[in-house]
Enzyme design. Structure first.
Site, PDB file in Angstrom:
ATOM      1  CE  LYS A   1      -8.200  14.548  -1.537  1.00 50.40           C
ATOM      2  NZ  LYS A   1      -8.097  13.061  -1.473  1.00 50.40           N
TER       3      LYS A   1
ATOM      4  CE1 TYR B   1      -4.677   0.023   7.147  1.00 50.59           C
ATOM      5  CE2 TYR B   1      -2.885  -1.015   8.351  1.00 50.59           C
ATOM      6  CZ  TYR B   1      -4.142  -0.438   8.337  1.00 50.59           C
ATOM      7  OH  TYR B   1      -4.862  -0.314   9.495  1.00 50.59           O
TER       8      TYR B   1
ATOM      9  CB  SER C   1      -9.914   7.119  -5.101  1.00 49.70           C
ATOM     10  OG  SER C   1     -10.741   7.875  -4.243  1.00 49.70           O
TER      11      SER C   1
ATOM     12  CB  SER D   1      -2.178   2.614   2.714  1.00 48.37           C
ATOM     13  OG  SER D   1      -3.116   3.673   2.836  1.00 48.37           O
TER      14      SER D   1
ATOM     15  CB  SER E   1       0.307  11.409  -3.372  1.00 47.51           C
ATOM     16  OG  SER E   1      -0.457  12.072  -2.371  1.00 47.51           O
TER      17      SER E   1
ATOM     18  CB  ALA F   1      -0.360   4.667  -0.330  1.00 47.84           C
TER      19      ALA F   1
ATOM     20  CG  ASN G   1     -12.473   9.449  -0.013  1.00 49.56           C
ATOM     21  OD1 ASN G   1     -13.182   9.586   0.968  1.00 49.56           O
ATOM     22  ND2 ASN G   1     -11.152   9.604   0.042  1.00 49.56           N
TER      23      ASN G   1
ATOM     24  CE  LYS H   1      -4.053  14.226   0.579  1.00 48.45           C
ATOM     25  NZ  LYS H   1      -3.961  13.563  -0.744  1.00 48.45           N
TER      26      LYS H   1
END
Length: 347
Positions: A193, A50, A256, A12, A139, A141, A258, A107
């Protein structure tokens, strides 16, 4: 200078960055591991696995042949998952030339070695660590491919390399790029993060409300600064786009992965069930494992990361983990932010 830029791989975020580069007028070669995905992108101008419903620019050409992808390129943008970064770089090595600009936008950490992605890249490509540029910041995607306003940072100790990356990605209509010399801080912020975003999702999944999430994000930022300064980062980096900016967007948004993973954990799903249901990599899980090892190796307190580690890898009950955080000994907020470290950087 060639107008060809190569992006590895076609997930993505890699696809979204390829769209930015294509909008900037570059001929983009997007490398994917499968010929089927390459055919979909080339024929239909889509990457539905994606980024469903996003139409890709015609000047993006996909290929599963890495030699073809790298031939004649001026820059390579590596957006491989952290667990695959070293392997992707090994495959890239025969085709990489040292006059090519090298940017990564991953990341995470390499679990086991605890190395940052720029270190892994410099080792495998045999290039100076200072020349590797990292792109990070708030940011999603899903928003970038819709040309929604987005601002990121590119960091490298080599200022010329950072400036070149800034020029490459800057789009005056929707994609603004700042530079930074603190590669360590930008990479650490981007990886750490994700851990706090997992915790924010877990808090929401448990139904704990905005008060709890605000506290978790704030104290999570303190943990990021604490470990970052020990590892040589400038604490001010964590107040910028790569730090608090990315923390806010990752810890509060439906986009997100996560946050979504944490939310499902808070709803009672096991880690295996969560990972099976996700279509994309959840970097925060691996980063939590790395942070757990890092905190012990460097003797840095990371209570939020520690409790998340217990939930993820020791099957601790999420509510019990929150109770453990709330029941910690009383602290002075400013002392826990390591004021002496801030003074050192301001001196």
């Amino acid at each position: 200078m060639s107008d060809k830029v190569t992006v590895l791989v076609a997930g993505s975020w890699g696809t979204a960055l390829a769209c930015v580069l294509a909008d900037n007028g570059f001929q983009v070669s997007l490398w994917t591991r499968t010929s089927e995905q390459a055919a979909e992108i080339n024929t239909n101008h889509r990457n539905d696995r994606y980024l469903p419903d996003a139409e890709l620019p015609a000047n993006i050409t996909a290929t599963s042949d890495l030699e073809e992808a790298m031939k004649g390129t001026a820059a390579v943008i590596i957006v491989a998952p952290s667990k695959a970064m070293r392997d992707v770089c090994k495959q890239l090595k025969p085709y990489y030339e040292h006059d090519m600009l090298c940017v990564h936008a991953t990341k995470g950490f390499e679990v086991g070695t605890l190395k940052r992605m720029s270190t892994v890249i410099s080792e495998e490509l045999e290039m100076p660590d200072q020349d590797v540029v990292v792109l990070s910041g708030p940011s999603h995607a899903e928003e970038v491919v819709k040309r929604m306003p987005t601002t990121v940072v590119v960091a490298a100790a080599n200022e010329k390399a950072a400036a070149a990356a800034q020029t490459l990605f800057m789009n005056e209509e929707y994609f603004r790029v700042y530079t930074n010399r603190d590669t360590t801080g930008v990479e650490l912020a981007g990886a750490l993060k994700n851990i706090i975003a997992l915790g924010a999702g877990l808090s929401d999944g448990l139904g704990f409300g905005d008060n709890a999430k605000a506290a978790l994000l704030t104290r999570g930022l303190a943990e990021m600064v604490r470990v970052g300064t020990v590892l040589g980062a400038n604490p001010l980096t964590f107040s910028g786009l790569a730090g608090i900016g990315d923390l806010v967007v990752t810890g509060t948004s439906k986009h997100s992965r996560n946050w979504r993973a944490g939310y499902m954990l808070g709803q009672g799903k096991s880690l295996d069930e969560v990972m099976d249901s996700m279509n994309m990599v959840v970097e925060g899980v691996r980063s939590t494992q790395a942070a757990h090892d890092m905190s012990r190796h460097h003797e840095v307190q990371m209570p939020i990361a520690e409790q998340l580690y217990r939930v993820l890898f020791e099957q601790a009950d999420p509510r019990t983990a929150v109770e453990a955080l709330m029941g910690r000994d009383p602290k002075n907020e400013m002392e826990s932010m390591k004021l002496e470290t801030w003074k050192q950087w301001h001196a």
